[in-house]
Every structure is written in C-alpha cells, then in structure tokens.
Design an enzyme around this catalytic site. Sequence first.
Site, mmCIF file in Angstrom:
data_model
loop_
_atom_site.group_PDB
_atom_site.id
_atom_site.type_symbol
_atom_site.label_atom_id
_atom_site.label_comp_id
_atom_site.label_asym_id
_atom_site.label_seq_id
_atom_site.Cartn_x
_atom_site.Cartn_y
_atom_site.Cartn_z
ATOM 1 N N HIS A 39 0.954 -1.271 0.205
ATOM 2 C CA HIS A 39 0.136 -0.037 0.004
ATOM 3 C C HIS A 39 0.976 1.138 -0.012
ATOM 4 C CE1 HIS A 39 -3.469 -2.406 1.875
ATOM 5 N NE2 HIS A 39 -3.643 -2.595 0.472
ATOM 6 N N GLU A 42 1.497 3.745 2.910
ATOM 7 C CA GLU A 42 1.959 3.202 4.199
ATOM 8 C C GLU A 42 3.526 2.965 4.213
ATOM 9 O OE1 GLU A 42 -0.236 -0.101 4.737
ATOM 10 O OE2 GLU A 42 -2.120 0.638 4.265
ATOM 11 N N HIS A 81 2.820 -3.003 6.868
ATOM 12 C CA HIS A 81 1.792 -2.078 6.298
ATOM 13 C C HIS A 81 1.865 -0.996 7.641
ATOM 14 C CE1 HIS A 81 -0.601 -4.274 3.438
ATOM 15 N NE2 HIS A 81 0.534 -5.012 3.733
ATOM 16 N N GLU A 116 1.516 -4.309 11.057
ATOM 17 C CA GLU A 116 1.258 -2.846 10.974
ATOM 18 C C GLU A 116 2.131 -2.034 11.991
ATOM 19 O OE1 GLU A 116 -1.330 -1.672 9.028
ATOM 20 O OE2 GLU A 116 -2.501 -3.655 8.702
#
Length: 505
Positions: A165, A168, A274, A353
């Site tokens: 992504h 990110e 991410h 994340e």
Amino acid sequence: MRKPLIFACLIFLLVGLLVTPAQSAEYYISLKIDSPQEINKLTRIISIDNVPPTKTGVIYAYANDAQLAELARLGYTWEELPHPGSYIQPEMSSNIRDIQAWDTYPTYDAYVAMMYQFETDYPGLCEIVNAGTTVDGRAILFAKISDNVAIEEDEPEVMYTSTMHGDETTGYVLMLRLIDSLLSAYGSDPTITNMVDSMEIWINPLANPDGTYNGGNSTVSGATRYNANSVDLNRNFPDPQDGQHPDGNSWQPETVAMMNLAQSHRFIISANFHGGAEVVNYPWDTWSQLHADDGWYQTICHQYADSAQAHSPSTYMDGFNDGITNGYAWYEVDGGRQDYMNYYAGCREVTIELSNTKLLSGSLLPAHWEYNRISFLEYLRHALMGIRGIVTDAQTGLPVAATIAILNHDVDSSEVYTDPDVGDYHRMIPAGSYDVVYSSPGYYPDTVFGVSVSPTRVKIVDVQLQPLPNEPVLSFVSHTAGNVDPGDTVSMNVTLQNNGAGNAT
C-alpha cells in the site's frame, strides 16, 4: 533457484483475460454500518482500512470512482476525508549520505541508487534482484543477503517486503535501514553474523513504488494506497476461498512479480509490513477457520509484539489482543498476499502494521526503528527452529522435490516443500512429537514416526526416498460409461506408455 517457466508464462497469458480498471482518483472515506455482516459485504466492493472493535459504527476505507459508483447503487452514503498521503509534506533527500541518517525519505532515483550501492559495497553478501516492473515501469527491487550470496545452500530462505500500500511508508525506510544494518554489522555482531551465515534473506523495501511516488519521483507526498491502475494490490492475489481473481481485476504487474518470485523460491517465513495500525496480523484473512499452526502463529506474533512493547512507549502495539490479531477476526480480506503465501506458496507469512500514522514524519522514523529492530531479527530466527533436513533419491543421491506433511495435523494446504535444487526443507512447529510424511511423485512415501522437536534446538531429519519400480504408466484413458450402477461392467480403452523398463502390454 529453478524458475517455473510454465507457471510464469501462464500468468502472463491469464493477465490479459480480465479487464484492468482505468486509472481514476483515489478517495479515503468513512461510512456507517449497522452490523458485522455488512463488513463482509463491503470488503468485496471497497478496500476497508479499519473497523471499530464492535464491527458496527463508522468504518474507514479507500475507493476509486467505480467503487464509489457501486456504493451509491447499493444506497450507501459516505463522507470523503483527507487522504492519508496528503497529511504532511515529508522530508525528502536525493543524497544517499543524508538518507542514511534514517530520518528522511529517499527520492525514487536515490532509492534505486542506494539499493545498488549495497550490492557494490558488499558484493560477497548482497545481490540486488529486480523481480519485475510496475505499471509505470518502476523497479520492484529485492536485496538478497547471505554469506555466499551467489551459491545455493542448505539454508532457509526468508523474506520481508513493505509498502504494497503505497501510502504506508514507515516500513519502507525501516527495511532500507535493516538491509544496511545486516550488511554493515556482519562480522562484528554475532547475532547478525549467524543469521547471514545461516539464512538467505530477501528484503523488498518498496512493493508499490507507483503508489508511493504517485506525486512524482522526487516526493512521497501524495502517495496512494492503490497502484497506477487504481487496484489495491493486497486484494489482487489468488484467494483460497474466492478464487483466482477475487477483486474482479486482472493480476497486476506487481502481483505477477510477487507470485513468480514466490513460486521460484521456497520461502519459509515472511512478513509484509503495512501501516495504519499497530498490530501483528496472522492467518487466515479470508475465512474463519483457524490455521493448522494457529498456536504457533500466536506464539511468534506475541513474541514480536512483546519485544516491540519492551523497546517502545507504553502505548505502542498494545491494542487488539495485546498486540496481535487473527486476520478474519479483525475484518475479512479477500485476495490478500498473506493468505496467498500461506496457502499457495508453502510459506508462513504475517502482516505487521508498524504505525498508526500511514505517512509518518521522517523525524519519527528513528524511534520506530528502535521499537522494532530486535523484533525484525528475532522473527526471522524462527526459520532456524523446528524440523529440517534434506530429501534425496535413495539410488542417485540427487535432491527430490518433495512434500512434507505432519500426520493428523496439516490441513488447508499447510504442508511445506523442499527446495528442489538442494532438497532442503524447513518445518517450523512447536515443541512436541510428530509423525512426518515425505512424499513425491514417482517415489514410495516415507513416514518418520515420533520426531521429537525441542523448543530451543532444531531437529534434523534427512530422508532418502525410494523410487517406484520402472513400471508402465497410464498416458491416456477414455471410456463411455453412461449411467453406471454398482455391479455394471464398464468398457475402457487404455493406452500404456513404456517408460524405459521393458515392453508395455
């Protein structure tokens, strides 16, 4: 590694069979839902970004023009929010020395130059592999790191990738710094030296350069989640439940590059970095059933989160289940890379994340490095635990492409495979006693009973498979049975093929 040319050709052939959406604007939106069931419906329309713990109330998502049109057709209303890629004007540099202060983002050209400089500075340890090009022609680069980087060895292949992504970006700079740390500390830091000596480490700092540099090669401001075709790459992979094209789009060049790499190598463990939350997400994402190694996943994910918590402020990575979550329990994702790697590639992958803020200020990057530095290393060291060995042909001693399954344990494609070039396999598993089945076409299967696994040492089990006798094999069968009931006689025309063992009759 041996490259599956047929697989690659089929992928490029199939890419043209679906229509890729025209490039369009990307929107960040919020909308209200009344039930958890709506999430499973909406995840097939828009790219959900985050949901409340109750799975009711306001959710956040990305959408392109076509996706917004579908939302409107279904009667949804939404609020457009500022795009996460536009919150700040990040610090940028085109000078490699400045970038190596690790508190600024590189321009695209500086990123490419830095990657190849690693190869130049450490030619015996590092090789830069261009896995493919993006829609707009940018490179998908991996640093391959090992003590004998040009030689195929009996060692686990492990992988880190970041920023599929494009907005990110925390993992982007942290992965560049990890490459630098592994290479510069080799020979002086015992932990890093042992890792580089014992593994083949693949690191891709930037999996979606078109999204990250959507605003131009000189800035990551204006970065987008989607690629240049307005496709979410983390919804674009084959899915165990939803088929080859769960998002309805053709496989994107970035997706094809990753699939070809995964099929050309036997990655043992990997992580996909991410941003937008602080949590370690483990499989599955697409369905509610648990992975065969669910307990092992929870253990290694807690170890990552616990280490990050120990090296950070008290609020870092402390949400969800003390820093970890099952993917589906968070929200359903179809076509994600994590499930692809686990189901189709025989790998063990999680999604990590790294920061609640997607496009993090450069000044905060060094702190996030300190939060995660030890976790980065310890996570990969799991590849050195469990059961490992080499599978060979009992007559020739040559390596065999074999499947290794744990009896009464493996399910949903959780088996692992040998690297056919060397014959080595690596099966991470908790301490215990296991019955292990080794199989390969053309060989008698072999079961090794009572393999005892220690929590701190690797168990080595080498296996020699006996080839089946050279008997005739079926090459073609045709029959017309009609409605067949028990006891009926079925006529079959069978052609036997001689495989070199004598005359077939």
